[in-house]
Each structure stands twice: as C-alpha cells, then as structure tokens.
Write an enzyme that holds these catalytic residues in place. Structure first.
Site, mmCIF file in Angstrom:
data_model
loop_
_atom_site.group_PDB
_atom_site.id
_atom_site.type_symbol
_atom_site.label_atom_id
_atom_site.label_comp_id
_atom_site.label_asym_id
_atom_site.label_seq_id
_atom_site.Cartn_x
_atom_site.Cartn_y
_atom_site.Cartn_z
ATOM 1 N N CYS A 131 -7.867 9.098 92.821
ATOM 2 C CA CYS A 131 -8.923 8.355 92.374
ATOM 3 C C CYS A 131 -8.955 7.243 92.696
ATOM 4 O O CYS A 131 -8.118 6.250 91.961
ATOM 5 C CB CYS A 131 -8.959 8.643 90.902
ATOM 6 S SG CYS A 131 -10.425 7.680 90.017
ATOM 7 N N CYS A 134 -10.105 4.519 89.905
ATOM 8 C CA CYS A 134 -8.991 4.396 88.698
ATOM 9 C C CYS A 134 -8.021 3.601 89.097
ATOM 10 O O CYS A 134 -7.430 2.750 88.360
ATOM 11 C CB CYS A 134 -8.265 5.808 88.469
ATOM 12 S SG CYS A 134 -9.726 7.151 88.318
ATOM 13 N N ASP A 135 -7.354 3.671 90.218
ATOM 14 C CA ASP A 135 -6.048 3.216 90.730
ATOM 15 C C ASP A 135 -6.101 2.221 91.673
ATOM 16 O O ASP A 135 -5.020 1.553 91.937
ATOM 17 C CB ASP A 135 -5.069 4.221 91.366
ATOM 18 C CG ASP A 135 -4.806 5.368 89.964
ATOM 19 O OD1 ASP A 135 -4.981 5.139 88.783
ATOM 20 O OD2 ASP A 135 -4.695 6.285 90.273
#
Ligand code: NAP
Length: 307
Positions: A131, A134-135
């Site tokens: 993701c 997200c990261d």
C-alpha cells in the site's frame, strides 16, 4: 437470530448496512481483518459523486458507517472464520462465536496479492508493503521498487515519486495491462525507471529486518543482478476473500463469486456486494451501488419468506 448479517465493512458492506438498517432490519456488520476495506488504504477520492473537492477515503467509509449506525446498524470487530450456508438458518462463526441469520450479504472484498517469496513475507512492514498511500511517506529521498504492470502499479509508482528519489517499476512482461493514460503519465515522469521482462527472485536482507536490495532476473536475456533498494511495493492485483465459503458459494477459478444476476449467489438468501464479485469495475461508487442492490434483494427475500 439475525435478519441480515453483512460480512465486510468497506464501501459495499457499509452501504448495504445503511439500506438494511433504514429498512428496520437491524443488520450486524462483521468488520473483517481489513476494516474499512480498500478505501481505508487510500488518500483523496476525487471520483465519488457528490464531493466536488474530493474526500479522504477513510473519511468516506467512516461516514457511511456512521450513517448506518444512525439507523441502527451494529458493527462488530473480527472476521467470519467458518460458515454453514447449506442449512437454514445460516450459521456464521465469528472469531469462535456462532450466530444464526436468515440472510447474508457477502461484501468481504479482495486482499492484496503477494509474490509468494519467503523473504517477502518476512519483510512485510520492514520495507515490503502492498500500500503506497499507507507507507510511501517512510521512503522520503529513498530508492523504491514497485512490482506489477497494471493500473495499480503505475498509480503507485507515480504516487511514490512524491517521496522517493527514484522509483523502479519492475514488470514481468514488455506489454502493460495498465490503461494508456496511466502508462503515459508514468512514462512522462522522470523519476520512474521502467525495468521490463524482469522478475524478482529474492528480497534482502531478512537477517537485518529491513529491505536493502532485490535480486532480479531478466526473463529474456537470463541476466541476474542485485539492485539496491529501500522500499519494496507489491502491486500485482488482489485475491477475493471467499476462502471460508469454499464449496458453498459458487466462485470462479480465482475465487470471485459468480453472480446469479442482481446481487444473487447460487444460495437463495446469500447475496454478494463489491469487489468480492466484481473483478471489472472495482470502484467505490460501484461497490456502494452493489451494496444497495444486495440490501434491497435481502429485504425482498425476507419479505417473500414472510419475515
Ligand atoms: P491487474 O490489472 O490484475 O494487474 C496486475 C499486474 O500484476 C499485471 O501486470 C500482472 O502481470 C502482474 N502480476 C500478477 N501476478 C504477478 C506475479 N506473481 N509476479 C509478477 N507480476 C505479477 O491488477 P491492478 O493493477 O491491481 O488493477 C485491478 C483493477 O483495478 C483493474 O481493472 C484496474 O484497471 C483497476 N484500477 C484502476 C485504477 C484507476 O483507473 N485509477 C487504479 C488502480 C486500479 P501480467 O500483466 O503479466 O499478467
């Protein structure tokens, strides 16, 4: 005994909850191990009708949840670990506790697919991710690798150039599955380097608990080399979450539910909504629409059964 249990709390499940709650069916939503679904892993959603400035994915899905709760929907954490849909009432095992229900809406979505390397699994959360939204933040000025040749991979590669110094896009073929517009955008981005006809053989370094490099192999020339890298993003598609219904709900060879028309599965009283069945559109708005359809079908089914 429940009238409706909804499995999944993404856009599809939560919308089904709004509709069934407004129909006074007091739905129970089993939130699943990725609560909020794919929307909870995104940032700005610009194409959900009604939000001219866009809306954050997690906010959108949370808003739908609140809307459902307002009408009496109940949400529980955890996942369905076993299901008996072949007898009536249907029985679902939620983290060890069996419950009974007259209808089921399966909105359990599809989870990220992995390459299947042991090193990959060991390094998830330590440089390996599925993701970018997200990261990506963790890889400011770093060297990043994205694996895949579909729209997701190209979208993630583009997104990651906001953070990374350089993004290497590794794809196993020369041709791309991605749409032309996404491909053109990525090709025009000077921070993206295309590495095609190439597969990942190994990710290092498990002993250091962080990603330091990957061993790559060109499938045309046979050349093998080690490429230094800090972040490793896998974007090779998704796997529908239908394992617990195996042998009961009909699925295709990849596990996607086969629709019997509308939101119907092969089992009367069990309905589908969202990415667990849809391998084509996979949008927040189509998932929401599918949730609405499943809710209306469940409502009509219960009415016809005299409940
Ligand atoms: P996808 O279209 O199924 O593409 C998966 C990619 O991963 C393919 O290029 C595939 O290679 C590669 N792949 C699969 N297994 C692999 C393996 N074991 N090793 C190496 N490579 C592997 O999946 P997606 O990109 O997630 O897209 C899913 C759907 O969402 C599509 O319909 C897409 O259009 C849509 N989507 C749209 C947008 C947008 O419009 N903004 C953004 C994201 C996704 P091969 O090509 O060789 O099979």
């Amino acid at each position: 005994m429940r009238d409706v249990v909804i499995i999944g709390s993404g856009c599809a499940g939560n919308t089904a909850a709004v509709y069934t709650a407004r129909a006074n069916l007091k739905p129970l939503v089993v939130m699943g191990h990725e609560a909020g679904g794919q929307l909870s892993l995104t940032t700005l959603v610009e194409n959900f009708p009604g939000f001219p400035e866009g809306i954050n994915g997690p906010d959108l899905v949370e808003n739908i949840k609140k809307q459902a709760e307002h009408f009496g929907a109940e949400f529980v954490h955890g996942s369905v670990i076993e299901a008996d849909l072949l007898s009536r009432p249907f029985r679902l095992n939620i983290e060890g506790e069996w419950i009974e229900t007259r209808t089921v809406i399966v909105a359990s979505g599809a989870s990220a697919r992995w390459l299947g390397l042991e090193s990959e699994q060991k390094l998830i959360g330590h440089g390996v991710s599925s993701c970018a939204t997200c990261d990506g933040f963790f890889y400011r000025n770093k060297r990043i690798m994205v694996i895949g040749g579909g729209d997701t991979a190209l979208e993630e590669a583009n997104f990651l150039t906001r953070f990374g110094q350089e993004v290497l896009l590794i794809h196993r073929r020369e041709e791309f599955r991605a749409s032309k517009i996404m491909l053109d955008r990525a090709r025009a981005n000077p921070k993206i380097q295309f590495v095609t006809s190439t597969v990942v053989e190994e990710i290092f370094d498990v002993s250091k608990h962080l990603v330091t490099s990957a061993r790559l192999r060109n499938v045309s020339t046979g050349k093998v080399w080690e490429e230094p890298v800090d972040g490793f993003f896998v974007a090779i598609g998704h796997i529908p979450n239908t394992k617990v219904f195996k042998g009961q709900i009909h699925t295709d060879s990849e596990g996607y539910i086969i629709s019997e028309g509308g939101a119907r599965t092969n089992i009367p009283g069990v309905f589908h909504a969202g990415d667990v069945q849809d391998r084509v559109y996979r949008q927040a708005i189509t998932a929401a629409g599918a949730g609405c359809m499943a809710a209306i079908e469940a409502e009509r089914y219960l009415e016809a059964e005299g409940h």
